[in-house]
Write a protein that holds these residues in place. Structure first.
Motif, PDB file in Angstrom:
ATOM      1  N   THR A 241       0.839  -1.184   0.000  1.00 58.38           N
ATOM      2  CA  THR A 241       0.000   0.000   0.000  1.00 58.38           C
ATOM      3  C   THR A 241       0.878   1.239   0.000  1.00 58.38           C
ATOM      4  O   THR A 241       2.094   1.162   0.185  1.00 58.38           O
ATOM      5  CB  THR A 241      -0.913   0.017   1.233  1.00 58.38           C
ATOM      6  N   SER A 242       0.257   2.394  -0.186  1.00 60.82           N
ATOM      7  CA  SER A 242       1.032   3.632  -0.264  1.00 60.82           C
ATOM      8  C   SER A 242       1.827   3.883   1.007  1.00 60.82           C
ATOM      9  O   SER A 242       2.904   4.478   0.977  1.00 60.82           O
ATOM     10  CB  SER A 242       0.093   4.815  -0.527  1.00 60.82           C
ATOM     11  N   ARG A 243       1.321   3.405   2.150  1.00 61.56           N
ATOM     12  CA  ARG A 243       1.990   3.677   3.407  1.00 61.56           C
ATOM     13  C   ARG A 243       3.317   2.917   3.535  1.00 61.56           C
ATOM     14  O   ARG A 243       4.279   3.412   4.124  1.00 61.56           O
ATOM     15  CB  ARG A 243       1.064   3.304   4.566  1.00 61.56           C
ATOM     16  N   HIS A 244       3.367   1.684   3.026  1.00 64.97           N
ATOM     17  CA  HIS A 244       4.546   0.839   3.202  1.00 64.97           C
ATOM     18  C   HIS A 244       5.269   0.521   1.901  1.00 64.97           C
ATOM     19  O   HIS A 244       6.321  -0.121   1.936  1.00 64.97           O
ATOM     20  CB  HIS A 244       4.144  -0.477   3.874  1.00 64.97           C
ATOM     21  N   LEU A 245       4.728   0.938   0.764  1.00 71.04           N
ATOM     22  CA  LEU A 245       5.287   0.523  -0.519  1.00 71.04           C
ATOM     23  C   LEU A 245       6.730   1.001  -0.687  1.00 71.04           C
ATOM     24  O   LEU A 245       7.605   0.225  -1.080  1.00 71.04           O
ATOM     25  CB  LEU A 245       4.423   1.058  -1.664  1.00 71.04           C
ATOM     26  N   ILE A 246       6.993   2.279  -0.413  1.00 72.43           N
ATOM     27  CA  ILE A 246       8.326   2.832  -0.632  1.00 72.43           C
ATOM     28  C   ILE A 246       9.366   2.101   0.213  1.00 72.43           C
ATOM     29  O   ILE A 246      10.428   1.700  -0.270  1.00 72.43           O
ATOM     30  CB  ILE A 246       8.349   4.338  -0.335  1.00 72.43           C
ATOM     31  N   SER A 247       9.055   1.914   1.502  1.00 74.60           N
ATOM     32  CA  SER A 247      10.021   1.248   2.377  1.00 74.60           C
ATOM     33  C   SER A 247      10.246  -0.195   1.945  1.00 74.60           C
ATOM     34  O   SER A 247      11.384  -0.684   1.969  1.00 74.60           O
ATOM     35  CB  SER A 247       9.550   1.306   3.829  1.00 74.60           C
ATOM     36  N   THR A 248       9.192  -0.897   1.533  1.00 72.95           N
ATOM     37  CA  THR A 248       9.345  -2.285   1.095  1.00 72.95           C
ATOM     38  C   THR A 248      10.211  -2.372  -0.153  1.00 72.95           C
ATOM     39  O   THR A 248      11.083  -3.250  -0.269  1.00 72.95           O
ATOM     40  CB  THR A 248       7.970  -2.919   0.829  1.00 72.95           C
ATOM     41  N   LEU A 249       9.999  -1.447  -1.101  1.00 73.52           N
ATOM     42  CA  LEU A 249      10.814  -1.437  -2.321  1.00 73.52           C
ATOM     43  C   LEU A 249      12.279  -1.110  -2.010  1.00 73.52           C
ATOM     44  O   LEU A 249      13.189  -1.727  -2.567  1.00 73.52           O
ATOM     45  CB  LEU A 249      10.248  -0.427  -3.318  1.00 73.52           C
ATOM     46  N   LEU A 250      12.493  -0.139  -1.127  1.00 75.04           N
ATOM     47  CA  LEU A 250      13.863   0.247  -0.800  1.00 75.04           C
ATOM     48  C   LEU A 250      14.602  -0.869  -0.077  1.00 75.04           C
ATOM     49  O   LEU A 250      15.777  -1.146  -0.372  1.00 75.04           O
ATOM     50  CB  LEU A 250      13.852   1.516   0.055  1.00 75.04           C
ATOM     51  N   PHE A 251      13.940  -1.519   0.881  1.00 74.45           N
ATOM     52  CA  PHE A 251      14.567  -2.647   1.573  1.00 74.45           C
ATOM     53  C   PHE A 251      14.892  -3.766   0.585  1.00 74.45           C
ATOM     54  O   PHE A 251      15.978  -4.357   0.632  1.00 74.45           O
ATOM     55  CB  PHE A 251      13.648  -3.181   2.665  1.00 74.45           C
ATOM     56  N   SER A 252      13.943  -4.086  -0.305  1.00 72.97           N
ATOM     57  CA  SER A 252      14.162  -5.170  -1.271  1.00 72.97           C
ATOM     58  C   SER A 252      15.331  -4.849  -2.189  1.00 72.97           C
ATOM     59  O   SER A 252      16.164  -5.722  -2.496  1.00 72.97           O
ATOM     60  CB  SER A 252      12.894  -5.405  -2.093  1.00 72.97           C
ATOM     61  N   ALA A 253      15.423  -3.589  -2.632  1.00 74.23           N
ATOM     62  CA  ALA A 253      16.529  -3.199  -3.505  1.00 74.23           C
ATOM     63  C   ALA A 253      17.860  -3.274  -2.770  1.00 74.23           C
ATOM     64  O   ALA A 253      18.870  -3.724  -3.326  1.00 74.23           O
ATOM     65  CB  ALA A 253      16.295  -1.782  -4.035  1.00 74.23           C
ATOM     66  N   ALA A 254      17.877  -2.829  -1.500  1.00 68.01           N
ATOM     67  CA  ALA A 254      19.123  -2.889  -0.730  1.00 68.01           C
ATOM     68  C   ALA A 254      19.581  -4.325  -0.537  1.00 68.01           C
ATOM     69  O   ALA A 254      20.778  -4.629  -0.656  1.00 68.01           O
ATOM     70  CB  ALA A 254      18.921  -2.211   0.624  1.00 68.01           C
ATOM     71  N   VAL A 255      18.642  -5.229  -0.242  1.00 66.84           N
ATOM     72  CA  VAL A 255      18.995  -6.640  -0.075  1.00 66.84           C
ATOM     73  C   VAL A 255      19.471  -7.223  -1.401  1.00 66.84           C
ATOM     74  O   VAL A 255      20.408  -8.029  -1.443  1.00 66.84           O
ATOM     75  CB  VAL A 255      17.798  -7.430   0.487  1.00 66.84           C
ATOM     76  N   PHE A 256      18.828  -6.827  -2.508  1.00 66.48           N
ATOM     77  CA  PHE A 256      19.246  -7.307  -3.826  1.00 66.48           C
ATOM     78  C   PHE A 256      20.720  -7.011  -4.063  1.00 66.48           C
ATOM     79  O   PHE A 256      21.503  -7.898  -4.427  1.00 66.48           O
ATOM     80  CB  PHE A 256      18.385  -6.648  -4.909  1.00 66.48           C
ATOM     81  N   PHE A 257      21.132  -5.758  -3.863  1.00 69.45           N
ATOM     82  CA  PHE A 257      22.522  -5.383  -4.129  1.00 69.45           C
ATOM     83  C   PHE A 257      23.470  -5.964  -3.090  1.00 69.45           C
ATOM     84  O   PHE A 257      24.619  -6.295  -3.403  1.00 69.45           O
ATOM     85  CB  PHE A 257      22.649  -3.866  -4.205  1.00 69.45           C
ATOM     86  N   CYS A 258      22.994  -6.099  -1.862  1.00 70.58           N
ATOM     87  CA  CYS A 258      23.829  -6.725  -0.836  1.00 70.58           C
ATOM     88  C   CYS A 258      24.137  -8.176  -1.186  1.00 70.58           C
ATOM     89  O   CYS A 258      25.283  -8.616  -1.124  1.00 70.58           O
ATOM     90  CB  CYS A 258      23.134  -6.639   0.522  1.00 70.58           C
ATOM     91  N   LEU A 259      23.099  -8.923  -1.582  1.00 70.22           N
ATOM     92  CA  LEU A 259      23.295 -10.339  -1.914  1.00 70.22           C
ATOM     93  C   LEU A 259      24.026 -10.502  -3.237  1.00 70.22           C
ATOM     94  O   LEU A 259      24.730 -11.495  -3.447  1.00 70.22           O
ATOM     95  CB  LEU A 259      21.948 -11.061  -1.954  1.00 70.22           C
ATOM     96  N   LEU A 260      23.866  -9.544  -4.148  1.00 71.08           N
ATOM     97  CA  LEU A 260      24.626  -9.593  -5.401  1.00 71.08           C
ATOM     98  C   LEU A 260      26.125  -9.575  -5.102  1.00 71.08           C
ATOM     99  O   LEU A 260      26.896 -10.385  -5.640  1.00 71.08           O
ATOM    100  CB  LEU A 260      24.248  -8.395  -6.278  1.00 71.08           C
ATOM    101  N   VAL A 261      26.539  -8.653  -4.218  1.00 69.55           N
ATOM    102  CA  VAL A 261      27.956  -8.570  -3.848  1.00 69.55           C
ATOM    103  C   VAL A 261      28.361  -9.766  -3.002  1.00 69.55           C
ATOM    104  O   VAL A 261      29.441 -10.349  -3.195  1.00 69.55           O
ATOM    105  CB  VAL A 261      28.237  -7.253  -3.089  1.00 69.55           C
TER     106      VAL A 261
END
Length: 441
Positions: A241-261
Motif C-alpha cells: 500500500t502507499s503507506r509501506h510501498l516505498i520502504s518495502t521497495l527500498l529494503f528489497s533493492a538494498a537486499v538485492f545489491f547486498c546479496l549480489l555482492v
C-alpha cells in the motif's frame, strides 16, 4: 487511540535465541556443504556430472530460497511462526536425506531445490521470532548472535567436507545434514513458543496470555485493524500500500545489491585475488578472512545499531565494503589486504544480518514476518545473479576494475538505505517512550 503497539520485552527468553541459533546452524550446514561435495560429484562415474551440471544443481538451492521466503510471507500469518519454522526444518532435513539417496543428477537438483525452499522460509521466520522475543535494546545483537549459527554450520560443513567427502563420497555429507533434525525438531516442538503477535491476531488470547506469563514478557496490544491482517495475503497486500510501498521497495533493492555482492564475492574472491597477483593458498585464506570479518564485525556493529539506530550503521557498513573493495585494486600490503577483506565481510554478509534486524524493527509487529519474507524473497534474486555477475566481471574487465565492479553495487545499496523513510529507527530510550510507534515512522 493507537492502532497497534508492540510488546515491551525487558529480557529475552533464552530458549528462543538458543533454538534460533541451532536451526540456523543446521541451515548453514545444509546450504554451504554443497561446495564441499562438488569434487566428489565431478568424479562420480555413475553420473558423469560436468562442472556446468554441478553449477546448475547448486543454483537450484538459491532459487528455492527465493520461493521459500515468499511463501513464508503468506504462511507465517496463516499457520503461525512456530509451525512454519518447524515445517521448514523438517522440509530441508527430509530433502537432505532424500538427496543422500538420489538416483540421478536431476533428482539431486530437485532435492536441493527443496532444501532451498525450507531454508528460505526458515530465515525470515527465525528472524521474526528472535526480534519479537528480544528487548528493543538488543534486537540487533540477538539477531547477530542467532546468525552466527549460519557461520558455524558452514565451518562444520567445511571441516567435515575435507575428510568425509574425499573418503566416503557425497552421500554421507547429505545424510549428516539430516540427522540433527532428529534432536532439534523434538526440541522445537516441546520448547519453542508461538508468536504472541500471531496468537493475538488469531483471537487466541488465553493461549497468548499463558505463553506471556510462562516466559515473563508482556502481551502485544492488537486492535481490530491488526487482527484483520491475519489472513496472510491481506498482510502481504498491506506491505504494498502507499503507506509501506516505498520502504518495502527500498529494503528489497538494498537486499538485492547486498546479496549480489555477497554471493558474487564468495564465489569469485579467490579468483580475483589470484588475478591480482596473490598465490592460490593465500587467496583461499582471504575467503576465510571475509567470513571471519562478517561474523566478528556484525557482533561488534549490532550493539551500536541497537543504540544509535540501524540506518547509519548499515550505510556505514555498505560504504565500508565499497571502499575496501575499491582499495584492493591498488594492491596494498598483505596486512592491509587482510584488514580490507575483513571490512568487506562486514559490509556484505554482516550488512545482510543488520538489514534483517532493521526490517524486523522497522515494520509494525503484525507485518514483521511478512515484510521479512517479501524483502528476503525479492532480494534473493541478487543472490541468484551474484555468481553470474562475478563471472562477467572476471571475463570482461581488467583486474583493477574487477574490484570496482563489486564496490559499485555496495555503494548503491547504501543509497537505498539512506533514502529509507523515517520510522522508529531511534534510540531504544525514545522508542520505549513512544505510546504510538506509528507516530514516529
Amino acid at each position: 487511540m493507537p492502532t497497534s503497539t508492540e510488546n515491551t520485552i525487558d529480557r529475552a527468553p533464552r530458549i528462543v535465541l538458543v533454538l534460533a541459533f541451532l536451526v540456523l546452524m543446521l541451515e548453514g550446514y545444509d546450504i554451504i556443504m554443497y561446495g564441499t561435495v562438488v569434487p566428489s560429484l565431478l568424479t562420480y562415474s555413475s553420473w558423469s556430472v560436468t562442472p556446468e551440471d554441478a553449477g546448475h544443481i547448486g543454483s537450484l538451492a538459491v532459487l528455492g530460497m527465493l520461493f521459500g521466503a515468499l511463501g513464508a510471507a503468506v504462511l507465517n500469518d496463516r499457520l503461525g511462526r512456530r509451525r512454519v519454522l518447524i515445517g521448514s526444518v523438517l522440509l530441508f532435513s527430509i530433502a537432505m536425506l532424500a538427496a543422500a539417496a538420489a538416483g540421478s543428477p536431476g533428482q539431486l537438483g530437485a532435492f536441493r531445490f527443496l532444501v532451498g525452499v525450507g531454508a528460505g522460509s526458515l530465515l525470515p521466520t527465525a528472524v521474526a521470532m528472535v526480534i519479537e522475543y528480544s528487548p528493543a535494546s538488543r534486537r540487533g545483537l540477538n539477531t547477530a548472535i542467532a546468525f552466527t549459527g549460519v557461520g558455524l554450520g558452514g565451518i562444520l560443513a567445511s571441516l567435515l567436507g575435507t575428510w568425509i567427502a574425499p573418503n566416503y563420497g557425497f552421500r554421507l555429507m547429505f545424510a549428516i545434514g539430516a540427522l540433527p533434525a532428529l534432536i532439534i525438531v523434538p526440541m522445537l516442538w516441546l520448547r519453542l513458543p508461538e508468536s504472541l503477535t500471531y496468537l493475538s491476531m488469531r483471537g487466541r488470547h488465553d493461549e497468548a496470555r499463558r505463553t506471556a506469563e510462562r516466559l515473563g514478557v508482556s502481551l502485544p496490544v492488537i486492535t481490530p485493524r491488526t487482527t484483520a491482517r491475519g489472513a496472510g495475503l491481506e498482510t502481504v497486500r498491506a506491505l504494498v500500500t502507499s503507506r509501506h510501498l516505498i520502504s518495502t521497495l527500498l529494503f528489497s533493492a538494498a537486499v538485492f545489491f547486498c546479496l549480489l555482492v555477497l554471493f558474487g564475492a564468495n564465489a569469485w574472491l579467490p579468483s580475483l585475488m589470484i588475478k591480482a597477483g596473490y598465490g592460490v593458498s593465500s587467496s583461499l585464506a582471504f575467503l576465510l578472512v571475509l567470513n571471519i570479518g562478517a561474523t566478528a564485525g556484525t557482533l561488534l556493529a549490532s550493539p551500536i545499531a541497537d543504540r544509535i539506530g540501524f540506518k547509519p550503521v548499515i550505510v556505514a557498513a555498505f560504504l565500508g565494503a565499497a571502499g575496501s573493495l575499491s582499495l584492493l585494486a591498488a594492491k596494498p600490503s598483505t596486512l592491509v589486504v587482510v584488514a580490507l577483506v575483513a571490512i568487506a565481510g562486514l559490509g556484505t554478509n554482516g550488512t545482510q544480518i543488520l538489514i534483517n534486524a532493521y526490517v524486523g524493527s522497522y515494520y509494525p509487529a503484525d507485518l514483521r514476518a511478512a515484510a521479512l519474507g517479501i524483502v528476503l524473497g525479492v532480494g534473493r534474486i541478487g543472490g541468484i545473479l551474484g555468481p553470474t555477475y562475478g563471472a562477467m566481471v572476471i571475463a570482461d574487465l581488467s583486474p583493477s576494475w574487477q574490484f570496482h565492479a563489486f564496490a559499485i553495487p555496495a555503494a548503491i545499496g547504501a543509497a537505498f538505505i539512506t533514502w529509507m523513510p523515517r520510522r522508529v529507527d531511534i534510540p531504544p530510550r525514545l522508542r520505549h517512550a513512544a505510546v504510538d510507534p506509528s507516530a514516529t515512522r
